[in-house]
Design a protein around this motif. Structure first.
Motif, short mmCIF file in Angstrom:
data_model
loop_
_atom_site.label_atom_id
_atom_site.label_comp_id
_atom_site.label_asym_id
_atom_site.label_seq_id
_atom_site.Cartn_x
_atom_site.Cartn_y
_atom_site.Cartn_z
N LEU A 74 0.83 -1.20 0.00
CA LEU A 74 0.00 0.00 0.00
C LEU A 74 0.87 1.25 0.00
O LEU A 74 1.84 1.34 0.73
CB LEU A 74 -0.88 0.05 1.25
CG LEU A 74 -1.97 -0.97 1.40
CD1 LEU A 74 -2.73 -0.74 2.71
CD2 LEU A 74 -2.93 -0.91 0.23
N LEU A 75 0.45 2.21 -0.81
CA LEU A 75 1.05 3.54 -0.80
C LEU A 75 -0.07 4.50 -0.49
O LEU A 75 -1.00 4.66 -1.28
CB LEU A 75 1.68 3.84 -2.16
CG LEU A 75 2.38 5.18 -2.32
CD1 LEU A 75 3.53 5.32 -1.32
CD2 LEU A 75 2.90 5.34 -3.74
N LEU A 76 -0.02 5.12 0.68
CA LEU A 76 -1.05 6.06 1.11
C LEU A 76 -0.53 7.47 0.85
O LEU A 76 0.51 7.84 1.41
CB LEU A 76 -1.38 5.86 2.59
CG LEU A 76 -1.94 4.46 2.88
CD1 LEU A 76 -0.88 3.60 3.52
CD2 LEU A 76 -3.16 4.54 3.72
N CYS A 77 -1.22 8.22 0.00
CA CYS A 77 -0.72 9.52 -0.46
C CYS A 77 -1.66 10.64 -0.07
O CYS A 77 -2.87 10.53 -0.24
CB CYS A 77 -0.56 9.51 -1.97
SG CYS A 77 0.57 8.25 -2.55
N GLU A 78 -1.07 11.72 0.42
CA GLU A 78 -1.83 12.89 0.81
C GLU A 78 -0.97 14.13 0.62
O GLU A 78 0.25 14.04 0.54
CB GLU A 78 -2.26 12.79 2.26
CG GLU A 78 -1.06 12.77 3.22
CD GLU A 78 -1.46 12.62 4.67
OE1 GLU A 78 -2.21 13.48 5.16
OE2 GLU A 78 -1.01 11.65 5.29
N GLU A 79 -1.62 15.28 0.58
CA GLU A 79 -0.86 16.53 0.50
C GLU A 79 -0.81 17.23 1.85
O GLU A 79 -0.20 18.27 1.98
CB GLU A 79 -1.44 17.44 -0.58
CG GLU A 79 -2.87 17.83 -0.39
CD GLU A 79 -3.40 18.65 -1.56
OE1 GLU A 79 -2.64 19.03 -2.44
OE2 GLU A 79 -4.62 18.90 -1.56
N GLY A 111 -2.62 9.47 6.10
CA GLY A 111 -1.87 8.22 5.94
C GLY A 111 -1.56 7.52 7.25
O GLY A 111 -1.85 6.33 7.42
N LEU A 112 -0.97 8.25 8.20
CA LEU A 112 -0.61 7.63 9.47
C LEU A 112 -1.85 7.26 10.29
O LEU A 112 -1.88 6.22 10.94
CB LEU A 112 0.31 8.55 10.28
CG LEU A 112 1.71 8.73 9.71
CD1 LEU A 112 2.54 9.66 10.59
CD2 LEU A 112 2.42 7.39 9.55
N SER A 113 -2.88 8.10 10.23
CA SER A 113 -4.11 7.79 10.95
C SER A 113 -4.78 6.55 10.37
O SER A 113 -5.29 5.69 11.12
CB SER A 113 -5.08 8.98 10.91
OG SER A 113 -4.51 10.08 11.58
N LEU A 114 -4.78 6.44 9.06
CA LEU A 114 -5.37 5.25 8.43
C LEU A 114 -4.53 4.01 8.72
O LEU A 114 -5.09 2.93 8.99
CB LEU A 114 -5.54 5.46 6.93
CG LEU A 114 -6.19 4.31 6.17
CD1 LEU A 114 -7.53 3.90 6.77
CD2 LEU A 114 -6.35 4.68 4.70
N CYS A 115 -3.21 4.12 8.69
CA CYS A 115 -2.36 2.97 9.04
C CYS A 115 -2.66 2.48 10.45
O CYS A 115 -2.76 1.27 10.68
CB CYS A 115 -0.88 3.36 8.94
SG CYS A 115 -0.25 3.46 7.25
N ASP A 116 -2.83 3.41 11.38
CA ASP A 116 -3.15 3.04 12.75
C ASP A 116 -4.48 2.31 12.82
O ASP A 116 -4.61 1.27 13.48
CB ASP A 116 -3.18 4.30 13.64
CG ASP A 116 -3.49 3.97 15.08
OD1 ASP A 116 -2.74 3.18 15.69
OD2 ASP A 116 -4.50 4.50 15.59
N ALA A 117 -5.49 2.82 12.11
CA ALA A 117 -6.81 2.17 12.11
C ALA A 117 -6.74 0.79 11.45
O ALA A 117 -7.38 -0.16 11.94
CB ALA A 117 -7.83 3.06 11.39
N LEU A 118 -5.98 0.66 10.38
CA LEU A 118 -5.82 -0.65 9.74
C LEU A 118 -5.13 -1.63 10.68
O LEU A 118 -5.54 -2.79 10.79
CB LEU A 118 -5.04 -0.52 8.43
CG LEU A 118 -5.79 0.09 7.25
CD1 LEU A 118 -4.83 0.44 6.12
CD2 LEU A 118 -6.89 -0.84 6.76
N ASP A 119 -4.07 -1.19 11.35
CA ASP A 119 -3.35 -2.06 12.28
C ASP A 119 -4.24 -2.58 13.40
O ASP A 119 -4.03 -3.68 13.90
CB ASP A 119 -2.15 -1.33 12.89
CG ASP A 119 -1.01 -1.16 11.91
OD1 ASP A 119 -0.98 -1.85 10.87
OD2 ASP A 119 -0.13 -0.30 12.18
#
Length: 186
Positions: A114-119, A127-135
């Motif tokens: 996965l590559l989570l992209c944002e500006e 990105g980091l918030s979604l990674c935490d929720a996925l984990d």
């Protein structure tokens, strides 16, 4: 502007405080063609531009939102020209992150990076918030992933580059990250 109308309606119906962040300039016609080939959106759920059968053959999946979707489409075209297949996931509604993670689980096969992209800013951003929720989600399978976002340093735009390029969050950065996934496997 169909997704904006849906977001405003959902916000009004939620009876909670709502923040709607919408890209300036309307929707890129490629976004509509790629993610809504049958016409206007009817809900704000995440949209993939690939089917579950196609997902296993992908080198990476780029998950993004807002104006970054156009950058992701540019990256996809360039990578396809090099023989690298990527899928895109358009996120229309970012929060709550646990609900977004739940919706994404069925769209992202376990073995695909996965590559989570944002500006926005990396720290505390999408990105980091979604990674935490996925984990935290019991059905999420760990895999290589990266967050492409603006670091917490001030970015000074040069006169010859876009601010996204200067910050390292444009299509060129996405292409480099996917190529690195292909090369290193992480």
């Amino acid at each position: 502007f169909d997704t904006l109308a849906l977001a405003v309606k959902a916000g009004l119906e939620s009876r909670h405080s709502t923040a709607i962040r919408y890209p300036n300039g309307g929707e890129d016609p490629r976004v509509c063609a790629n993610f809504y080939p049958d016409g206007a959106p009817t809900d704000l759920s995440p949209r993939a531009d690939y089917t579950p059968d196609e997902a296993d053959g992908l080198s990476a999946i780029i998950v993004t939102h807002g104006r970054m979707v156009s950058e992701a489409l540019d990256a996809k075209v360039a990578l396809a020209a090099a023989g690298i297949r990527v899928g895109l996931v358009l996120v229309n509604c970012l929060k709550p992150y646990p609900a977004l993670a739940e919706a994404l689980i069925s769209l992202i096969p376990p073995q695909v990076p996965l590559l989570l992209c944002e500006e926005e800013m990396r720290s505390g951003g999408f990105g980091l918030s979604l990674c935490d929720a996925l984990d935290r989600h019991p059905a999420y399978a760990p895999r290589p992933r990266r967050v492409l976002a603006t670091d917490d340093s001030f970015v000074v735009q040069t006169c010859h580059e876009s601010i996204r390029h200067t910050a390292g969050v444009d299509s060129h950065a996405m292409i480099a990250a996917v190529r690195d996934f292909c090369k290193t496997g992480r």
